[in-house]
Design a protein around this motif. Structure first.
Motif, PDB file in Angstrom:
ATOM      1  N   GLU A 115       0.962  -1.317  -0.040  1.00 47.92           N
ATOM      2  CA  GLU A 115      -0.228  -0.239   0.180  1.00 47.92           C
ATOM      3  C   GLU A 115       0.719   1.687  -0.013  1.00 47.92           C
ATOM      4  OE1 GLU A 115      -1.989   3.491   1.079  1.00 47.92           O
ATOM      5  OE2 GLU A 115      -0.364   2.448   2.246  1.00 47.92           O
ATOM      6  N   ALA A 116       1.916   1.135   0.775  1.00 49.16           N
ATOM      7  CA  ALA A 116       2.892   2.311   0.585  1.00 49.16           C
ATOM      8  C   ALA A 116       4.314   2.789  -0.650  1.00 49.16           C
ATOM      9  CB  ALA A 116       3.930   2.450   1.898  1.00 49.16           C
ATOM     10  N   GLN A 117       3.991   1.157  -0.938  1.00 53.17           N
ATOM     11  CA  GLN A 117       4.924   1.333  -2.678  1.00 53.17           C
ATOM     12  C   GLN A 117       4.256   2.715  -3.638  1.00 53.17           C
ATOM     13  OE1 GLN A 117       5.161  -0.235  -5.881  1.00 53.17           O
ATOM     14  NE2 GLN A 117       2.816  -0.646  -4.563  1.00 53.17           N
ATOM     15  N   SER A 118       4.603   2.853  -4.711  1.00 52.52           N
ATOM     16  CA  SER A 118       4.047   3.782  -6.163  1.00 52.52           C
ATOM     17  C   SER A 118       3.742   2.955  -6.991  1.00 52.52           C
ATOM     18  CB  SER A 118       5.488   4.536  -6.437  1.00 52.52           C
ATOM     19  OG  SER A 118       6.342   3.935  -6.258  1.00 52.52           O
ATOM     20  N   LEU A 119       3.591   1.156  -7.408  1.00 51.85           N
ATOM     21  CA  LEU A 119       3.087   0.272  -8.756  1.00 51.85           C
ATOM     22  C   LEU A 119       1.798   0.279  -8.239  1.00 51.85           C
ATOM     23  CD1 LEU A 119       5.726  -2.097  -8.417  1.00 51.85           C
ATOM     24  CD2 LEU A 119       6.196  -0.006  -9.642  1.00 51.85           C
ATOM     25  N   ASP A 137       1.145  -3.654  11.222  1.00 55.31           N
ATOM     26  CA  ASP A 137      -0.635  -3.679  11.840  1.00 55.31           C
ATOM     27  C   ASP A 137      -1.173  -2.901   9.636  1.00 55.31           C
ATOM     28  OD1 ASP A 137      -3.133  -2.800  12.089  1.00 55.31           O
ATOM     29  OD2 ASP A 137      -2.502  -1.681  13.881  1.00 55.31           O
ATOM     30  N   ALA A 138      -1.615  -4.287  10.003  1.00 56.41           N
ATOM     31  CA  ALA A 138      -2.260  -4.296   8.609  1.00 56.41           C
ATOM     32  C   ALA A 138      -3.861  -3.683   8.496  1.00 56.41           C
ATOM     33  CB  ALA A 138      -1.976  -5.365   7.638  1.00 56.41           C
ATOM     34  N   VAL A 139      -4.519  -3.431   9.666  1.00 57.19           N
ATOM     35  CA  VAL A 139      -5.801  -2.657   9.604  1.00 57.19           C
ATOM     36  C   VAL A 139      -5.735  -1.768   8.458  1.00 57.19           C
ATOM     37  CG1 VAL A 139      -7.682  -1.968  10.784  1.00 57.19           C
ATOM     38  CG2 VAL A 139      -6.401  -4.077  11.479  1.00 57.19           C
ATOM     39  N   ILE A 145      -6.565  -0.313   0.265  1.00 57.63           N
ATOM     40  CA  ILE A 145      -6.293  -1.338  -1.419  1.00 57.63           C
ATOM     41  C   ILE A 145      -7.497  -1.260  -1.777  1.00 57.63           C
ATOM     42  CG2 ILE A 145      -5.328  -3.567  -2.097  1.00 57.63           C
ATOM     43  CD1 ILE A 145      -3.168  -3.648   0.133  1.00 57.63           C
ATOM     44  N   THR A 146      -7.686  -1.152  -2.819  1.00 57.63           N
ATOM     45  CA  THR A 146      -8.962  -1.491  -3.613  1.00 57.63           C
ATOM     46  C   THR A 146      -9.090  -1.967  -4.455  1.00 57.63           C
ATOM     47  OG1 THR A 146      -8.732  -0.098  -4.951  1.00 57.63           O
ATOM     48  CG2 THR A 146     -10.243   1.384  -3.131  1.00 57.63           C
ATOM     49  N   ALA A 147      -8.143  -3.106  -5.335  1.00 57.20           N
ATOM     50  CA  ALA A 147      -7.810  -3.724  -5.773  1.00 57.20           C
ATOM     51  C   ALA A 147      -8.765  -5.686  -5.358  1.00 57.20           C
ATOM     52  CB  ALA A 147      -6.032  -4.370  -6.238  1.00 57.20           C
ATOM     53  N   PRO A 148      -9.030  -6.280  -5.888  1.00 57.34           N
ATOM     54  CA  PRO A 148      -9.831  -7.253  -6.220  1.00 57.34           C
ATOM     55  C   PRO A 148      -8.984  -8.598  -5.189  1.00 57.34           C
ATOM     56  CG  PRO A 148      -9.818  -6.830  -8.431  1.00 57.34           C
ATOM     57  CD  PRO A 148      -9.084  -5.922  -7.594  1.00 57.34           C
ATOM     58  N   SER A 149      -9.163  -8.609  -3.821  1.00 58.35           N
ATOM     59  CA  SER A 149      -8.759  -9.314  -2.767  1.00 58.35           C
ATOM     60  C   SER A 149      -9.559 -10.630  -2.496  1.00 58.35           C
ATOM     61  CB  SER A 149      -9.379  -8.500  -1.713  1.00 58.35           C
ATOM     62  OG  SER A 149      -8.223  -7.472  -2.208  1.00 58.35           O
ATOM     63  N   GLY A 174     -10.940  -2.095   1.243  1.00 61.05           N
ATOM     64  CA  GLY A 174     -11.129  -1.289   0.710  1.00 61.05           C
ATOM     65  C   GLY A 174     -11.723  -1.508  -0.088  1.00 61.05           C
ATOM     66  N   ALA A 175     -11.720  -3.003  -0.910  1.00 61.91           N
ATOM     67  CA  ALA A 175     -11.735  -3.806  -1.759  1.00 61.91           C
ATOM     68  C   ALA A 175     -13.779  -4.128  -2.183  1.00 61.91           C
ATOM     69  CB  ALA A 175     -11.401  -5.226  -1.967  1.00 61.91           C
ATOM     70  N   LYS A 176     -13.669  -3.671  -2.933  1.00 56.57           N
ATOM     71  CA  LYS A 176     -15.534  -4.069  -3.184  1.00 56.57           C
ATOM     72  C   LYS A 176     -15.347  -5.084  -4.310  1.00 56.57           C
ATOM     73  CE  LYS A 176     -16.775   1.024  -4.779  1.00 56.57           C
ATOM     74  NZ  LYS A 176     -17.533   1.583  -5.734  1.00 56.57           N
TER      75      LYS A 176
END
Length: 216
Positions: A115-119, A137-139, A145-149, A174-176
């Motif tokens: 989540e923190a990097q630029s790609l 802590d990943a919460v 992160i909105t990409a498919p999960s 955050g993914a739909k």
């Protein structure tokens, strides 16, 4: 390591100066990070990595500090920097986007570093990952992160404690487009790919999900 893969071995350097062993398989702009669980090694994701590389993905399998051939860290608490170093290497060698995957604490670190990097992040695969691991802590990061999960966990893993942790990540995702899969066996992380009674189904599920979402 199979002899034919020895020329794919590389060394990563973390921000705090540790040297990590890693395998870099395949090529192309579609990067895939495969982070192993604590107590395991590159080998836990090796067959998955080889299959993905053969499909045209650029796959990096880092080995965390104090594991395998990587440099030892007596404290071992800053493993988030290991995933960060792996993602930096994927970008350096030409990846234009990245699919994040990890087992146990490897998934926790993949979320935070990814989540923190630029790609651009194209997708996320979590297998038995806790919401927090050491100082990672990943919460909050998983909310961004909105990409498919895809979240996969064994129902009896540590008497249900791991499922509760994975559900925290799933709830906060955050993914739909997200899915939670609970396997009735109690195996942990990548052991579900080999040792679960449903390992063939899980292998297919994981492979199809990564291949579908890792391409730009």
């Amino acid at each position: 390591m199979p002899e034919e893969l020895r020329d794919t071995a590389t060394t990563l350097k973390t921000d705090d100066g540790f040297r990590l062993s890693a395998l870099l398989l395949g090529d192309g702009p579609d990067g895939v990070l495969l982070d192993h669980e604590q107590g395991y090694s590159i080998c836990s994701w090796l067959e998955t990595g080889r299959r993905l590389a053969a499909k045209g993905f650029r796959v990096l399998l880092p080995e965390f500090r104090s594991h395998g051939a990587s440099e030892n860290d007596e404290e071992n608490g800053r493993i988030g920097l290991d995933a960060k170093a792996a993602l930096a290497e994927l970008k350096r060698v030409g990846a234009k986007r990245v699919f994040l995957a990890g087992a146990s604490c490897g998934g926790t670190t993949a979320i935070v570093a990814g989540e923190a990097q630029s790609l651009p992040v194209t997708g996320l695969l979590i297998m038995s990952s806790p919401a927090t691991c050491h100082t990672v802590d990943a919460v909050l990061p998983v909310r961004r992160i909105t990409a498919p999960s895809l979240f996969v966990v064994g129902s009896d893993d540590m008497l249900g404690a791991v499922e509760r942790e994975v559900r925290i990540l799933y709830k906060n995702s955050g993914a739909k487009d997200k899915r939670l899969v609970v396997d009735e066996d109690g195996f942990h992380g990548t052991d579900m790919l080999r040792r679960s009674r449903n390992h063939e189904r899980i292998q297919t599920l994981v492979s199809e999900f990564v291949e579908k979402h890792a391409r730009g």
